[in-house]
Design a protein around this motif. Structure first.
Motif, PDB file in Angstrom:
ATOM      1  N   VAL A 318     -13.175   3.515   6.331  1.00 50.89           N
ATOM      2  CA  VAL A 318     -13.145   3.662   4.869  1.00 50.89           C
ATOM      3  C   VAL A 318     -14.560   3.535   4.291  1.00 50.89           C
ATOM      4  CG1 VAL A 318     -12.214   2.769   2.692  1.00 50.89           C
ATOM      5  CG2 VAL A 318     -10.777   2.774   4.744  1.00 50.89           C
ATOM      6  N   GLY A 319     -15.330   2.589   4.796  1.00 53.40           N
ATOM      7  CA  GLY A 319     -16.744   2.482   4.421  1.00 53.40           C
ATOM      8  C   GLY A 319     -17.021   1.781   3.099  1.00 53.40           C
ATOM      9  N   GLY A 320     -16.061   1.146   2.493  1.00 54.49           N
ATOM     10  CA  GLY A 320     -16.288   0.404   1.245  1.00 54.49           C
ATOM     11  C   GLY A 320     -15.096  -0.490   0.986  1.00 54.49           C
ATOM     12  N   HIS A 321     -15.084  -1.122  -0.206  1.00 48.56           N
ATOM     13  CA  HIS A 321     -13.933  -1.960  -0.559  1.00 48.56           C
ATOM     14  C   HIS A 321     -12.688  -1.088  -0.697  1.00 48.56           C
ATOM     15  CE1 HIS A 321     -17.303  -4.522  -1.797  1.00 48.56           C
ATOM     16  NE2 HIS A 321     -16.472  -5.542  -1.723  1.00 48.56           N
ATOM     17  N   TYR A 322     -11.536  -1.633  -0.305  1.00 46.72           N
ATOM     18  CA  TYR A 322     -10.281  -0.884  -0.465  1.00 46.72           C
ATOM     19  C   TYR A 322      -9.104  -1.852  -0.502  1.00 46.72           C
ATOM     20  CZ  TYR A 322      -9.821  -1.614   4.582  1.00 46.72           C
ATOM     21  OH  TYR A 322      -9.728  -2.198   5.821  1.00 46.72           O
ATOM     22  N   PHE A 323      -7.988  -1.360  -1.002  1.00 47.95           N
ATOM     23  CA  PHE A 323      -6.751  -2.159  -1.017  1.00 47.95           C
ATOM     24  C   PHE A 323      -5.819  -1.658   0.072  1.00 47.95           C
ATOM     25  CE2 PHE A 323      -8.105  -2.587  -5.474  1.00 47.95           C
ATOM     26  CZ  PHE A 323      -7.903  -3.943  -5.691  1.00 47.95           C
ATOM     27  N   ILE A 324      -5.058  -2.584   0.641  1.00 45.97           N
ATOM     28  CA  ILE A 324      -3.909  -2.210   1.473  1.00 45.97           C
ATOM     29  C   ILE A 324      -2.669  -2.676   0.707  1.00 45.97           C
ATOM     30  CG2 ILE A 324      -2.766  -2.383   3.711  1.00 45.97           C
ATOM     31  CD1 ILE A 324      -5.432  -3.202   4.934  1.00 45.97           C
ATOM     32  N   THR A 325      -1.791  -1.738   0.384  1.00 46.40           N
ATOM     33  CA  THR A 325      -0.627  -2.042  -0.459  1.00 46.40           C
ATOM     34  C   THR A 325       0.661  -1.894   0.348  1.00 46.40           C
ATOM     35  OG1 THR A 325      -0.333   0.254  -1.124  1.00 46.40           O
ATOM     36  CG2 THR A 325      -1.881  -1.048  -2.430  1.00 46.40           C
ATOM     37  N   ASP A 326       1.761  -2.237  -0.274  1.00 51.74           N
ATOM     38  CA  ASP A 326       3.100  -1.982   0.288  1.00 51.74           C
ATOM     39  C   ASP A 326       3.269  -2.516   1.707  1.00 51.74           C
ATOM     40  OD1 ASP A 326       3.830  -0.517  -2.075  1.00 51.74           O
ATOM     41  OD2 ASP A 326       2.570   1.113  -1.327  1.00 51.74           O
ATOM     42  N   TRP A 327       3.015  -3.800   1.860  1.00 52.38           N
ATOM     43  CA  TRP A 327       3.160  -4.456   3.162  1.00 52.38           C
ATOM     44  C   TRP A 327       4.635  -4.658   3.501  1.00 52.38           C
ATOM     45  CZ3 TRP A 327      -0.711  -6.668   6.435  1.00 52.38           C
ATOM     46  CH2 TRP A 327      -2.017  -6.434   6.005  1.00 52.38           C
ATOM     47  N   PRO A 328       4.955  -4.742   4.774  1.00 54.08           N
ATOM     48  CA  PRO A 328       6.324  -5.110   5.136  1.00 54.08           C
ATOM     49  C   PRO A 328       6.663  -6.469   4.525  1.00 54.08           C
ATOM     50  CG  PRO A 328       5.070  -4.462   7.093  1.00 54.08           C
ATOM     51  CD  PRO A 328       4.093  -4.529   5.950  1.00 54.08           C
ATOM     52  N   ALA A 329       7.829  -6.542   3.914  1.00 56.20           N
ATOM     53  CA  ALA A 329       8.226  -7.780   3.233  1.00 56.20           C
ATOM     54  C   ALA A 329       8.185  -8.972   4.188  1.00 56.20           C
ATOM     55  CB  ALA A 329       9.616  -7.617   2.635  1.00 56.20           C
ATOM     56  N   GLU A 330       8.545  -8.735   5.450  1.00 58.02           N
ATOM     57  CA  GLU A 330       8.683  -9.869   6.370  1.00 58.02           C
ATOM     58  C   GLU A 330       7.358 -10.556   6.705  1.00 58.02           C
ATOM     59  OE1 GLU A 330      10.541  -7.918   9.691  1.00 58.02           O
ATOM     60  OE2 GLU A 330       8.603  -7.328  10.544  1.00 58.02           O
ATOM     61  N   ILE A 331       6.217  -9.891   6.505  1.00 62.06           N
ATOM     62  CA  ILE A 331       4.961 -10.597   6.807  1.00 62.06           C
ATOM     63  C   ILE A 331       4.231 -11.068   5.547  1.00 62.06           C
ATOM     64  CG2 ILE A 331       4.554  -9.789   9.161  1.00 62.06           C
ATOM     65  CD1 ILE A 331       2.717  -7.639   8.068  1.00 62.06           C
ATOM     66  N   LYS A 332       4.889 -10.979   4.399  1.00 64.93           N
ATOM     67  CA  LYS A 332       4.288 -11.524   3.179  1.00 64.93           C
ATOM     68  C   LYS A 332       5.105 -12.742   2.739  1.00 64.93           C
ATOM     69  CE  LYS A 332       0.598  -9.182   2.389  1.00 64.93           C
ATOM     70  NZ  LYS A 332      -0.700  -9.881   2.345  1.00 64.93           N
ATOM     71  N   PRO A 333       4.473 -13.672   1.985  1.00 64.30           N
ATOM     72  CA  PRO A 333       5.184 -14.905   1.614  1.00 64.30           C
ATOM     73  C   PRO A 333       6.411 -14.657   0.715  1.00 64.30           C
ATOM     74  CG  PRO A 333       2.826 -15.041   1.090  1.00 64.30           C
ATOM     75  CD  PRO A 333       3.087 -13.655   1.519  1.00 64.30           C
ATOM     76  N   PHE A 334       7.261 -15.656   0.636  1.00 65.18           N
ATOM     77  CA  PHE A 334       8.548 -15.551  -0.072  1.00 65.18           C
ATOM     78  C   PHE A 334       8.399 -15.269  -1.558  1.00 65.18           C
ATOM     79  CE2 PHE A 334       7.180 -19.918  -0.481  1.00 65.18           C
ATOM     80  CZ  PHE A 334       7.505 -20.233  -1.782  1.00 65.18           C
ATOM     81  N   TYR A 335       7.271 -15.697  -2.156  1.00 65.18           N
ATOM     82  CA  TYR A 335       7.147 -15.538  -3.611  1.00 65.18           C
ATOM     83  C   TYR A 335       6.723 -14.126  -4.018  1.00 65.18           C
ATOM     84  CZ  TYR A 335       2.409 -16.819  -2.135  1.00 65.18           C
ATOM     85  OH  TYR A 335       1.222 -16.885  -1.465  1.00 65.18           O
ATOM     86  N   ILE A 336       6.453 -13.267  -3.023  1.00 66.41           N
ATOM     87  CA  ILE A 336       6.079 -11.872  -3.323  1.00 66.41           C
ATOM     88  C   ILE A 336       7.354 -11.046  -3.528  1.00 66.41           C
ATOM     89  CG2 ILE A 336       4.972  -9.788  -2.393  1.00 66.41           C
ATOM     90  CD1 ILE A 336       2.800 -11.718  -2.666  1.00 66.41           C
ATOM     91  N   MET A 337       7.336 -10.198  -4.554  1.00 64.63           N
ATOM     92  CA  MET A 337       8.514  -9.388  -4.861  1.00 64.63           C
ATOM     93  C   MET A 337       8.581  -8.158  -3.949  1.00 64.63           C
ATOM     94  SD  MET A 337       9.530  -7.862  -8.518  1.00 64.63           S
ATOM     95  CE  MET A 337      10.673  -8.930  -9.278  1.00 64.63           C
ATOM     96  N   ASP A 338       9.784  -7.799  -3.585  1.00 64.02           N
ATOM     97  CA  ASP A 338       9.976  -6.572  -2.805  1.00 64.02           C
ATOM     98  C   ASP A 338      10.130  -5.398  -3.763  1.00 64.02           C
ATOM     99  OD1 ASP A 338       9.934  -8.193  -0.600  1.00 64.02           O
ATOM    100  OD2 ASP A 338      12.128  -8.410  -0.533  1.00 64.02           O
ATOM    101  N   HIS A 339       9.938  -4.199  -3.206  1.00 61.32           N
ATOM    102  CA  HIS A 339      10.158  -3.008  -4.042  1.00 61.32           C
ATOM    103  C   HIS A 339      11.640  -2.895  -4.382  1.00 61.32           C
ATOM    104  CE1 HIS A 339       6.300  -0.953  -4.258  1.00 61.32           C
ATOM    105  NE2 HIS A 339       6.039  -1.442  -3.058  1.00 61.32           N
ATOM    106  N   ASP A 340      11.907  -2.444  -5.601  1.00 62.79           N
ATOM    107  CA  ASP A 340      13.290  -2.270  -6.080  1.00 62.79           C
ATOM    108  C   ASP A 340      14.125  -1.426  -5.140  1.00 62.79           C
ATOM    109  OD1 ASP A 340      13.201  -3.712  -8.291  1.00 62.79           O
ATOM    110  OD2 ASP A 340      12.861  -2.033  -9.695  1.00 62.79           O
ATOM    111  N   ASP A 341      13.515  -0.321  -4.708  1.00 57.36           N
ATOM    112  CA  ASP A 341      14.288   0.680  -3.975  1.00 57.36           C
ATOM    113  C   ASP A 341      14.189   0.496  -2.462  1.00 57.36           C
ATOM    114  OD1 ASP A 341      11.613   1.166  -4.036  1.00 57.36           O
ATOM    115  OD2 ASP A 341      11.762   3.316  -4.453  1.00 57.36           O
ATOM    116  N   ASP A 342      13.448  -0.512  -1.992  1.00 59.11           N
ATOM    117  CA  ASP A 342      13.313  -0.697  -0.555  1.00 59.11           C
ATOM    118  C   ASP A 342      12.969  -2.159  -0.266  1.00 59.11           C
ATOM    119  OD1 ASP A 342      12.780  -0.690   2.111  1.00 59.11           O
ATOM    120  OD2 ASP A 342      11.430   1.042   2.070  1.00 59.11           O
ATOM    121  N   ALA A 343      13.967  -2.920   0.143  1.00 60.57           N
ATOM    122  CA  ALA A 343      13.782  -4.361   0.326  1.00 60.57           C
ATOM    123  C   ALA A 343      12.894  -4.699   1.528  1.00 60.57           C
ATOM    124  CB  ALA A 343      15.139  -5.042   0.477  1.00 60.57           C
ATOM    125  N   GLU A 344      12.640  -3.711   2.403  1.00 60.26           N
ATOM    126  CA  GLU A 344      11.753  -3.959   3.556  1.00 60.26           C
ATOM    127  C   GLU A 344      10.283  -3.958   3.138  1.00 60.26           C
ATOM    128  OE1 GLU A 344      12.775  -2.170   7.289  1.00 60.26           O
ATOM    129  OE2 GLU A 344      14.121  -3.887   6.865  1.00 60.26           O
TER     130      GLU A 344
END
Ligand code: ATP
Ligand code: MG
Length: 434
Positions: A318-344
């Motif tokens: 990528v060569g610069g700052h970037y975001f990684i979004t839409d992580w699998p729910a199972e590897i993010k903490p419990f207080y993070i919201m899942d997507h409405d249409d996809d609980a994974e």
């Protein structure tokens, strides 16, 4: 000190008193030079032995390096002096004498081990480079605060002694609190959420976090400074926007106000605020791109956390700052919201510098039932968090936020090899004092 002039402000024709440390004494026989250093720079003090009082010459030339002295005299132009001026002294006073043996050389001519430097930070930060890092750190925090104020966020301070941890039990430092078990807080996560649910709505905090991480790495500390944001009525996209503006504002503040410091670190030429917008890759794209680099022995599959070499390979790509979004729910903490249409799929995101992770964030779960389920799934007892879950009975809006490691920001901004360079008194596996 009354009537003290900074060395940088001494102009030809002035009669001044300058005070600081004896950086160097060069005795050339009939003439000798003492270089006096203060926070603004250095100035040459000239001793002409034949023409000056013997006592004055002796005081000036026999004082040990790094002693603190005060010199009163006349400033004159001298093109051959390092700063183009020199002081002809009328009096020299030794204010605080230093030992002749020093544990490290503040002139930087002799390299010292990091551990020796950290044991002797006072001397270490008499070096230009060290001074520059901490002046830049202050400017980074100023730029960060400015961006938060522009984003309508209010600065808060939350407790660091807490009854429960948030990021799992293993990384907690237990302490005894009047006979009860307590912990040093790993993150202001739950508190900042509770306040985002108050009328303050948008809040930020710059404060310590404590992590009992066992490993000793160049990018982990056991006490770090976290820059945290939490905003009511924000989703993860809004939170990423604030994150980007905070990081860019920190870089801009440094670019505008820290030219001398960047020069001391040899970064003045290449220093530039990062380009915006930071690309936003989904986790899925991220693992595909990592796999395509061929840098990993084993291909990553959905659900894997990104290994350090994977982050590096993607960072180079990528060569610069970037975001990684839409992580699998199972590897993010419990207080993070899942997507409405996809609980994974979670709304969690990380913001990355090509060298390492700087930020983790996401939209939070504000629905009480789902939140309590999350606690249970993570193996945490919801009853222990009643002070937190209870507030979700009284109207908590959707909200989102993130945490940014201040030392990692400094480390990546200034290309430091070790995160300890960006902390005055680091806490790690070995180091508890000073
Ligand atoms: P890593 O996986 O790199 O150890 P993390 O995902 O455990 O980090 P988070 O809990 O997401 O860290 O914390 C948010 C941010 O706080 C991190 O991205 C990082 O910038 C900073 N941070 C967290 N732990 C540490 C630490 N031990 N030392 C320095 N900075 C840290
Ligand atoms: Mg993280």
């Amino acid at each position: 000190m009354e009537n003290r002039t900074y060395t940088a402000d001494a102009e030809p024709g002035d009669s001044v008193t300058v005070a600081g440390w004896v950086h160097e004494v060069r005795d050339l026989g009939g003439i000798a030079f003492l270089i006096l250093r203060d926070t603004t720079g250095r100035i040459q003090v000239k001793f002409e032995k034949e023409e000056m009082d013997d006592d004055l010459v002796e005081t000036g030339l026999e004082v040990a390096r790094e002693s603190v002295i005060s010199v009163t005299g006349q400033v004159e132009e001298e093109p051959r002096a390092p700063t183009g001026v020199e002081v002809t002294p009328e009096s020299v006073e030794v204010v605080s004498e230093a030992d002749t043996e020093l544990p490290l050389d503040p002139s930087g001519k002799v390299d010292a081990e990091l551990s020796t430097r950290l044991d002797n930070r006072t001397l270490d930060l008499r070096r230009e480079e060290g001074q520059a890092i901490f002046e830049i750190r202050a400017e980074v925090l100023r730029g960060v605060r400015e961006a938060f104020r522009e984003a309508d966020a209010t600065e808060i301070n939350t407790p660091k002694i807490v009854a429960t941890g948030t990021e799992g039990g293993t990384e907690l430092f237990p302490i005894t609190y009047f006979g009860r078990e307590a912990f040093m807080n790993q993150s202001p996560q739950l508190f900042k959420q509770l306040i985002a649910g108050s009328n303050l709505e948008r809040v930020f905090e710059i404060g310590p976090i404590f992590r009992a991480e066992e490993h000793n790495t160049p990018r982990h500390l056991n006490e770090a400074t976290s820059i945290d944001f939490e905003g009511a009525f924000c989703d993860h996209h809004d939170a990423m926007d604030v994150c980007e503006s905070v990081v860019v504002s920190a870089y801009e503040a440094v670019a505008e106000n820290c030219e001398t410091q960047l020069e001391a670190l040899d970064l003045a030429e290449e220093f530039e605020p990062p380009e915006t917008p930071f690309p936003r890759l989904s986790y899925e794209e991220a693992i595909e791109r990592i796999n395509a680099t061929g840098e990993l022995d084993e291909q990553l599959v959905w659900g894997d956390d990104l290994p350090t070499e994977g982050e590096k390979a993607l960072g180079d790509d990528v060569g610069g700052h970037y975001f990684i979004t839409d992580w699998p729910a199972e590897i993010k903490p419990f207080y993070i919201m899942d997507h409405d249409d996809d609980a994974e799929l979670s709304t969690g995101f990380d913001m990355m510098h090509p060298r390492m992770e700087l930020v983790s964030g996401g939209q939070r779960e504000h629905r009480r039932e789902q939140l309590i389920e999350g606690f249970e799934q993570q193996g945490l007892d919801p009853d222990a968090f009643e002070y937190y879950t209870k507030m979700f009975q009284y109207g908590i809006p959707p909200h989102a936020g993130w945490g940014l490691g201040a030392e990692r920001l400094l480390m990546t901004m200034l290309d430091l090899g070790n995160i300890r360079e960006a902390v005055l008194f680091p806490r790690d596996r070995q180091r508890l004092s000073p």
